[in-house]
Each structure stands twice: as structure tokens, then as C-alpha cells.
Design a protein around this motif. Structure first.
Motif, mmCIF file in Angstrom:
data_model
loop_
_atom_site.group_PDB
_atom_site.id
_atom_site.type_symbol
_atom_site.label_atom_id
_atom_site.label_comp_id
_atom_site.label_asym_id
_atom_site.label_seq_id
_atom_site.Cartn_x
_atom_site.Cartn_y
_atom_site.Cartn_z
ATOM 1 N N ILE A 200 0.860 -1.193 0.000
ATOM 2 C CA ILE A 200 0.000 0.000 0.000
ATOM 3 C C ILE A 200 0.894 1.241 0.000
ATOM 4 N N LEU A 229 -4.853 -9.859 6.152
ATOM 5 C CA LEU A 229 -5.824 -10.054 5.080
ATOM 6 C C LEU A 229 -6.993 -9.081 5.228
ATOM 7 N N SER A 232 -5.814 -5.687 4.177
ATOM 8 C CA SER A 232 -5.683 -5.651 2.724
ATOM 9 C C SER A 232 -7.049 -5.549 2.041
ATOM 10 N N GLN A 233 -8.003 -6.323 2.579
ATOM 11 C CA GLN A 233 -9.353 -6.310 2.028
ATOM 12 C C GLN A 233 -10.014 -4.955 2.268
ATOM 13 N N TYR A 235 -8.560 -2.094 2.592
ATOM 14 C CA TYR A 235 -7.969 -1.096 1.699
ATOM 15 C C TYR A 235 -8.583 -1.197 0.306
ATOM 16 N N ARG A 236 -8.772 -2.450 -0.130
ATOM 17 C CA ARG A 236 -9.361 -2.665 -1.457
ATOM 18 C C ARG A 236 -10.794 -2.112 -1.494
#
Lengths: 252, 236
Positions: A200, A229, A232-233, A235-236
Motif C-alpha cells: 500500500i 488479510l 488488505s481487504q 484497503y481494497r
């Protein structure tokens, strides 16, 4: 614990209106000089070093523009001398800028990234995007190279006008450089590492966002794969939302 | 392993009274103490003759042509030139990027559209255009040779005089992303999938890779725990 926006300005000026200018007081032409510890102009005592609890993101820099020196001498006083300078960023022993034949180059000219920058000026041709990350335990440096030969000009002038000598008053600014960077330290530097591991981009917005995620998961173990995870999810999802709400899409 | 924002700048000025090229890059310039003039010349650029700004034999040059290594990829997204009568074309291998509607290569992007002005020009509409970018950008792939050609509609610096101000010097500038190492592999994957190559998209692809790796690791961990659940514990 802080995120601070730091800057450093380097100025090379004349030294005296009454004492003869010493050529060795100015950087030799075509030789890279550190604006931090190069021995010319204003300096600091130790080279920039990112300690283990810091993280640096270099975002912008500039230097005096112009190509021809257009020297102006009045009553043995040098009042103008354009440096024709270039800026190179060095991290440890690696130069950031290389020329198309893959060798070290002097970097970005003052015409491409000028400083000072006025309110009526248009944006510079060169923009440092993506920014440069300097990780903990790395040294970094901004090296400035003048291609107009000021020391030789002083020597030639003294020879031609012997016994008179050229003086460069403090009011004569030969060159200026400026660099702006974000300094993350304390826990924020750890967050920078986490973001780096997740791929990121490291900027103020993302570090503050990650801090909010940490606060939300207070008391939970944040060093597990599940946590990574989730981050990360999240952020997505956030990026997707931005794309929907602001029309932000992947750039060409 | 990195994505770096690079730039290359060319000027038609060389030191001395005989040379027309400086093969070691930008030259050191000395000045006369009596006139203040530079000990150098702005080399004549004949009309409509393209000069490679890297190995064209005029001004500051490189020692060898620009060529990408197997682990490099370049995205050219901005360039500019000066004076107004000049233009830049991108050459990849033997192909010119900008061409006329009849398919014949021309001088390329004119300075009036994408200028790179001397800093001594203070204001005015001639400075507009810095915002322009080449969209979509130009990709130069591993192993390809490339160059930027500078062409002027009219003869510049006739007789190669000594320049007296920055406006007497012709110049060209190109800005590009240099992608190398593992990032270049990602860029190649994006190209295969017809996704534009940019710093943002490489970052986005990396995030996906990391997320998928995390998912896979979690799956393996779950499967392992499930498999070991029925086994008797043994002390070693």
C-alpha cells in the motif's frame, strides 16, 4: 509518535564584499556536492540517516534555474552568477537518477525543477511521482552539481585584473536547493512498514487510515495473517468506494 | 527492483570553438571575464533535419544509444522542447511514434503544444502546456532501442554563434518511468492483460498478489489444522 512535513533549504552565497573570494570556497564544476555535509554553503553536522524508528518519504525538490551564468561584475564585486545546476538523490551508495545508457547522471536540472517557486509560476516539468522511500538504517543525500565553472571564473578574473581581486558579497546568492519530505517516526514508522509489506502506498492519508484500523481492532492480535488479510481487504474496499464516489479509476 | 521517475535533458550548447558534441553529458562551461560570454557555442540545427538528442552528434550526448535491458521497461509520458519552431518525435527501433494523417512521420509534438521553456521566460501564454501528458503513454519494452528526435521547421543558431542568453539555446526534455526488476515482470503481466502500465496499477497488482498469497497461506493453515486435529499428539 508523529508525522511531520520537513524541509531543508541550502543556499550558496558570497562570503565577503571586502575580502578576496577564494575559489576553493565554491564547489568545483561537474563535481557532486552534498547539500547537507558537502562543505559549501549552510550545512548540518552529520549526514542524513534514518534511524530504526523513522521512515522518510521524499516528495519534492528544486534548485536554481538557468543555463548561462551571465556573470555581472561591478567594482570588483560579483553580483550575479547562474550555477547551471543539477540535483541527484543518493540512498546509501545508489544514485536515483541514471541516464538512458544506465549510468549515473547528475540528475534533474534547475530548469526542470526550479526553486524558488513563485505564486504565478506554472507547475515544474519534473514531478517526483512516485515518491522516494528511505527506509530505516539507510543514509540519504541530495547532491548538487554546478556545471558553470565559478572557481575558474574567480581565478581568471584575478589574473586579468591583477593586483585587484574579485569579491563575492553575501548579498549575491549563487545557488539554492530545497527538498521537502515526510518524516514518520515512532509507531507511525512501524505502520509504514506494515503498509510496505502490504504493497500500500505510504502517505499521510494511508498511515492515518491504518492507525484507525488498529484502534478499531484494539485488544485483538494484529500480527496474524488474518489481520493482514482484513487490512488488505479493507484497503481494497476503500479504493473501490473512492472509485464509485469520486470517479477515481486506474490511471493510464 | 523499483519504479523510478527519470528525466533526460538535451541542449545544443557545447564548450570551446570547435566541438559540436559533448559525449560525457552536460558540459562544464567557462566564461570570459571581460565580456561575460560563455566560452562555447550553440550549435546550428539545420531546418527539417532530425537529431537524436541522445546520440545525434550535437550538444550533450550519451556514449551509446538508449537500449533497455531484459529487466527494464519504460513508460514515456511527458516531453517538451524549445524554441517554438521545434518538435520532438519518439523513435522505437526504426519506427517513429508521431506521424501525419498520411502515415508519414513528421517532426512530432511541437514545442508550442508541449514546451520546455528557459526559466528566464517569466510569464505568458507561451508557458502553457506543462500540464500536457502523452495519453496513453508510450511503452518501450525490454530489448528495444529508443531515442527522441529533435527537428526544427527553421534553421536554428545559424553559424553556431556564442549564445548570450538562455533563449538562444535549443533544448529538449523527456520524462519517463523506469520500471525494473520484479516490477518489470508485473508491468509485463499488466501489458498481457491489457491493463495500462502506471505506478498506481503496478502497486494495485502487487496488493492483489499479496492478498492472494495471504488467502492461500490461511487456507493451508486451516487445512493443516483440520488434518492434524484427529491425530494423537506425540512428544518428541
Amino acid at each position: 509518535m508523529a508525522i511531520t512535513y520537513q524541509n531543508y533549504e541550502w543556499t550558496l552565497k558570497g562570503q565577503s564584499a571586502t575580502v578576496a573570494a577564494d575559489p576553493s570556497d565554491f564547489p568545483p564544476a561537474s563535481v557532486e556536492t552534498s547539500i547537507f555535509v558537502g562543505g559549501f554553503g549552510n550545512n548540518i553536522e552529520i549526514p542524513p540517516f534514518v534511524t530504526e524508528d523513522q521512515f522518510v518519504v521524499i516528495e519534492k525538490f528544486g534548485s536554481t534555474g538557468g543555463v548561462l551564468a551571465e556573470p555581472t561584475v561591478s567594482s570588483a564585486l560579483l553580483t550575479n552568477f547562474v550555477p547551471n545546476g543539477f540535483i541527484q538523490i543518493v540512498i546509501n551508495t545508489t544514485g536515483y537518477y541514471q541516464d538512458p545508457q544506465n549510468t549515473w547522471q547528475h540528475g534533474i536540472s534547475g530548469d526542470a525543477a526550479p526553486y524558488p517557486f513563485g505564486t504565478t509560476d506554472i507547475p515544474p516539468s519534473y514531478v517526483l511521482d512516485p515518491p522516494v522511500y528511505v527506509l530505516p538504517e539507510q543514509t540519504w543525500d541530495i547532491r548538487y552539481t554546478m556545471m558553470n565553472n565559478l572557481p575558474q571564473f574567480i581565478r581568471d578574473w584575478n589574473t586579468a585584473n591583477n593586483p585587484d581581486t574579485l569579491k563575492i558579497p553575501p548579498s549575491t546568492t549563487i545557488a539554492r536547493c530545497h527538498v521537502q519530505y515526510h518524516l514518520f517516526d515512532g509507531p507511525d514508522s512501524l505502520i509504514c512498514h506494515q503498509l510496505l509489506e502490504l504493497g500500500i502506498p505510504i502517505n499521510v492519508e494511508n498511515v492515518e487510515w491504518y492507525r484507525r484500523i488498529l484502534l478499531k481492532s484494539r485488544g485483538l492480535d494484529t500480527s496474524t495473517w488474518e489481520h493482514y488479510l482484513e487490512v488488505s481487504q479493507a484497503y481494497r474496499d476503500r479504493e473501490k468506494k473512492y472509485e464509485e464516489l469520486y470517479g477515481r479509476t486506474r490511471k493510464a | 527492483m523499483s519504479i523510478r521517475r527519470q528525466a533526460y535533458e538535451w541542449r545544443n550548447i557545447v564548450p570551446g570553438s570547435t566541438a559540436i558534441v559533448s559525449n560525457s553529458g552536460h558540459p562544464v562551461l567557462n566564461y570570459s571575464v571581460t565580456t561575460g560570454n560563455v566560452d562555447g557555442r550553440a550549435i546550428e540545427i539545420p531546418a527539417l533535419v532530425p537529431y537524436d538528442i541522445m546520440v545525434g552528434g550535437v550538444g550533450n550526448n550519451l556514449e551509446e544509444p538508449a537500449m533497455l535491458r531484459a529487466n527494464q521497461l519504460i513508460v514515456v509520458d511527458h516531453m517538451g522542447s524549445y524554441p517554438d519552431s521545434a518538435g520532438l518525435n519518439i523513435r522505437i527501433g526504426t519506427t517513429r511514434y508521431f506521424q501525419n494523417p498520411d502515415g508519414v512521420p513528421d517532426i512530432g509534438m511541437p514545442s508550442s503544444a508541449m514546451p520546455f521553456q528557459p526559466i528566464t521566460i517569466p510569464t505568458g501564454e507561451s508557458q502553457l502546456g506543462f500540464f500536457e501528458e502523452i495519453t496513453p503513454p508510450v511503452y518501450i519494452l525490454p530489448g528495444q532501442t529508443w531515442g527522441i528526435e529533435f527537428t526544427s521547421f527553421e534553421t536554428l543558431n545559424a553559424g553556431s554563434p556564442t549564445p548570450t542568453s538562455d533563449t538562444d539555446i535549443a533544448r529538449a526534455y523527456v520524462r519517463y518511468l523506469l520500471i525494473d526488476g520484479p516490477d518489470q515482470l508485473i508491468a509485463t503481466r499488466l501489458l498481457e492483460q491489457n491493463i495500462p502500465i502506471s505506478a498506481e496499477n503496478i502497486q494495485w497488482y502487487k496488493q492483489n498478489l499479496i492478498r492472494n498469497r495471504l488467502r492461500a497461506d490461511l487456507g493451508i493453515e486451516d487445512a493443516l489444522e483440520e488434518r492434524l486435529a484427529g491425530k494423537e499428539r506425540r512428544l518428541i
